[in-house]
Design an enzyme around this catalytic site. Sequence first.
Site, PDB file in Angstrom:
ATOM      1  N   ASN A 296       0.865  -1.179   0.000  1.00  0.00           N
ATOM      2  CA  ASN A 296       0.000   0.000   0.000  1.00  0.00           C
ATOM      3  C   ASN A 296       0.905   1.233   0.000  1.00  0.00           C
ATOM      4  OD1 ASN A 296      -1.813   2.047   0.475  1.00  0.00           O
ATOM      5  ND2 ASN A 296      -2.261   1.447   2.582  1.00  0.00           N
ATOM      6  N   TRP A 297       1.019   1.879  -1.164  1.00  0.00           N
ATOM      7  CA  TRP A 297       1.946   3.014  -1.280  1.00  0.00           C
ATOM      8  C   TRP A 297       1.380   4.281  -0.633  1.00  0.00           C
ATOM      9  CZ3 TRP A 297       3.949   2.793  -7.082  1.00  0.00           C
ATOM     10  CH2 TRP A 297       4.597   1.571  -7.297  1.00  0.00           C
ATOM     11  N   LYS A 298       0.114   4.247  -0.250  1.00  0.00           N
ATOM     12  CA  LYS A 298      -0.539   5.431   0.333  1.00  0.00           C
ATOM     13  C   LYS A 298      -0.346   6.637  -0.599  1.00  0.00           C
ATOM     14  CE  LYS A 298       0.263   3.359   4.797  1.00  0.00           C
ATOM     15  NZ  LYS A 298       0.134   3.493   6.226  1.00  0.00           N
TER      16      LYS A 298
ATOM     17  N   SER B  32       3.450  -2.390  10.287  1.00  0.00           N
ATOM     18  CA  SER B  32       4.908  -2.342  10.413  1.00  0.00           C
ATOM     19  C   SER B  32       5.587  -3.667  10.068  1.00  0.00           C
ATOM     20  CB  SER B  32       5.311  -1.867  11.815  1.00  0.00           C
ATOM     21  OG  SER B  32       4.796  -0.577  12.058  1.00  0.00           O
TER      22      SER B  32
ATOM     23  N   GLY C 217       2.299   2.043  10.688  1.00  0.00           N
ATOM     24  CA  GLY C 217       3.192   3.184  10.518  1.00  0.00           C
ATOM     25  C   GLY C 217       3.857   3.634  11.810  1.00  0.00           C
TER      26      GLY C 217
ATOM     27  N   GLU D 291      -5.302  -5.404  10.539  1.00  0.00           N
ATOM     28  CA  GLU D 291      -4.288  -4.385  10.774  1.00  0.00           C
ATOM     29  C   GLU D 291      -4.592  -3.661  12.085  1.00  0.00           C
ATOM     30  OE1 GLU D 291      -2.318  -3.062   6.904  1.00  0.00           O
ATOM     31  OE2 GLU D 291      -4.165  -1.930   7.023  1.00  0.00           O
TER      32      GLU D 291
ATOM     33  N   GLU E 103      -6.751   4.297   7.850  1.00  0.00           N
ATOM     34  CA  GLU E 103      -6.566   5.743   7.617  1.00  0.00           C
ATOM     35  C   GLU E 103      -7.814   6.349   6.989  1.00  0.00           C
ATOM     36  OE1 GLU E 103      -2.809   5.411   5.577  1.00  0.00           O
ATOM     37  OE2 GLU E 103      -1.895   4.802   7.473  1.00  0.00           O
TER      38      GLU E 103
ATOM     39  N   GLY F   5       2.789  -1.177   4.281  1.00  0.00           N
ATOM     40  CA  GLY F   5       2.798   0.251   3.970  1.00  0.00           C
ATOM     41  C   GLY F   5       4.212   0.739   3.714  1.00  0.00           C
ATOM     42  N   GLY F   6       4.835   1.306   4.746  1.00  0.00           N
ATOM     43  CA  GLY F   6       6.150   1.954   4.601  1.00  0.00           C
ATOM     44  C   GLY F   6       7.179   1.120   3.847  1.00  0.00           C
TER      45      GLY F   6
ATOM     46  N   HIS G  40      -9.411   0.870   4.791  1.00  0.00           N
ATOM     47  CA  HIS G  40      -8.127   1.032   5.482  1.00  0.00           C
ATOM     48  C   HIS G  40      -8.342   1.920   6.704  1.00  0.00           C
ATOM     49  CE1 HIS G  40      -4.018   2.280   6.350  1.00  0.00           C
ATOM     50  NE2 HIS G  40      -3.648   1.183   5.714  1.00  0.00           N
TER      51      HIS G  40
HETATM   52  C1  PEP Z   1      -0.715  -0.097   5.916  1.00  0.00           C
HETATM   53  O1  PEP Z   1      -0.701   1.013   5.436  1.00  0.00           O
HETATM   54  O2  PEP Z   1      -1.638  -0.864   5.643  1.00  0.00           O
HETATM   55  C2  PEP Z   1       0.379  -0.490   6.801  1.00  0.00           C
HETATM   56  C3  PEP Z   1       0.302  -1.660   7.396  1.00  0.00           C
HETATM   57  O3  PEP Z   1       1.399   0.410   6.970  1.00  0.00           O
HETATM   58  P1  PEP Z   1       2.833   0.094   7.652  1.00  0.00           P
HETATM   59  O4  PEP Z   1       3.351  -1.177   7.051  1.00  0.00           O
HETATM   60  O5  PEP Z   1       3.685   1.278   7.319  1.00  0.00           O
HETATM   61  O6  PEP Z   1       2.602  -0.042   9.125  1.00  0.00           O
END
Ligand code: PEP
Length: 260
Positions: free
Chosen positions: A9-11, A214, A174, A168, A98, A235-236, A96
């Site tokens: 997920n590049w956000k 993470s 994040g 999640e 966010e 994500g990251g 998600h």
């Molecule tokens: C996400 O955005 O779904 C996520 C899990 O982010 P991260 O891996 O950065 O925690």
Amino acid sequence: MRTLFVAGNWKMNPNSAEAAVALAEAVKSGVGQAVDVRVAVCPPAIYLSRIDPVLAGSPIGLGAQNMHAKPDGAYTGEISGAMLVDAGCTHVILGHSERRHGQGETDDAVNGKLHAALAAQLIPIVCIGETRLERESDLTEDVVARQLEHSLAGLSPEQMAGVVLAYEPVWAIGTGLTATPQQAQAVHAFIRRQLAAKFGEATAARVVVQYGGSVKADNAAELLACPDIDGALVGGASLKPADFLGIIEAGQSVTAKGKG
Ligand code: PEP
């Protein structure tokens, strides 16, 4: 058995189409024709049609990060499932955290989008998970059960089997905090029991449930080795090809060894 599925997920990253194309190219060349782990990338919507041709000929799926529940009409700024398919999408992330916590997206809204995604022939990745306060108040199972009940309302067992879930924990997204494999496995097993009660054992055994929060190359293997964790929503670490490819490699080695 369920095939592990790693999605990035590049956000709202990166900042240019050129950088997005370069990231997709790096993932494509690193993945090659490896098909023992399912892989998808989910760039910002504006880059989707630029990235679709980059991924041509590779097994990597292309996902959006959101969509609207209606097929067309006066919904300024929104994008329909058919538009995503036209841009080359195979997948779409829904609900998600966010969006749930930043944009006030409710379980009912997620449910509307889920039905629309399935109607558009997209594979939905439906996100669920508790906040830190909810976990500390011992409400994790209540929250997850409620999200499953309402977000998945009205699905047939056959439709459910084609839906990907992503557990999640909001406190792990994040933040650099990751659920321990034991914490994550416990919730994944609970999710599967809920699915069995609602859709039957056979369907529950088919549903892919990713873990997200993470996930990095150095913690992926122990998470992915858990019996009810079927992949990762990243994500990251999905913005750095070496890190994302490291997670995919962890998935490949778990697959090669088997989950026992
Ligand atoms: C996400 O955005 O779904 C996520 C899990 O982010 P991260 O891996 O950065 O925690």
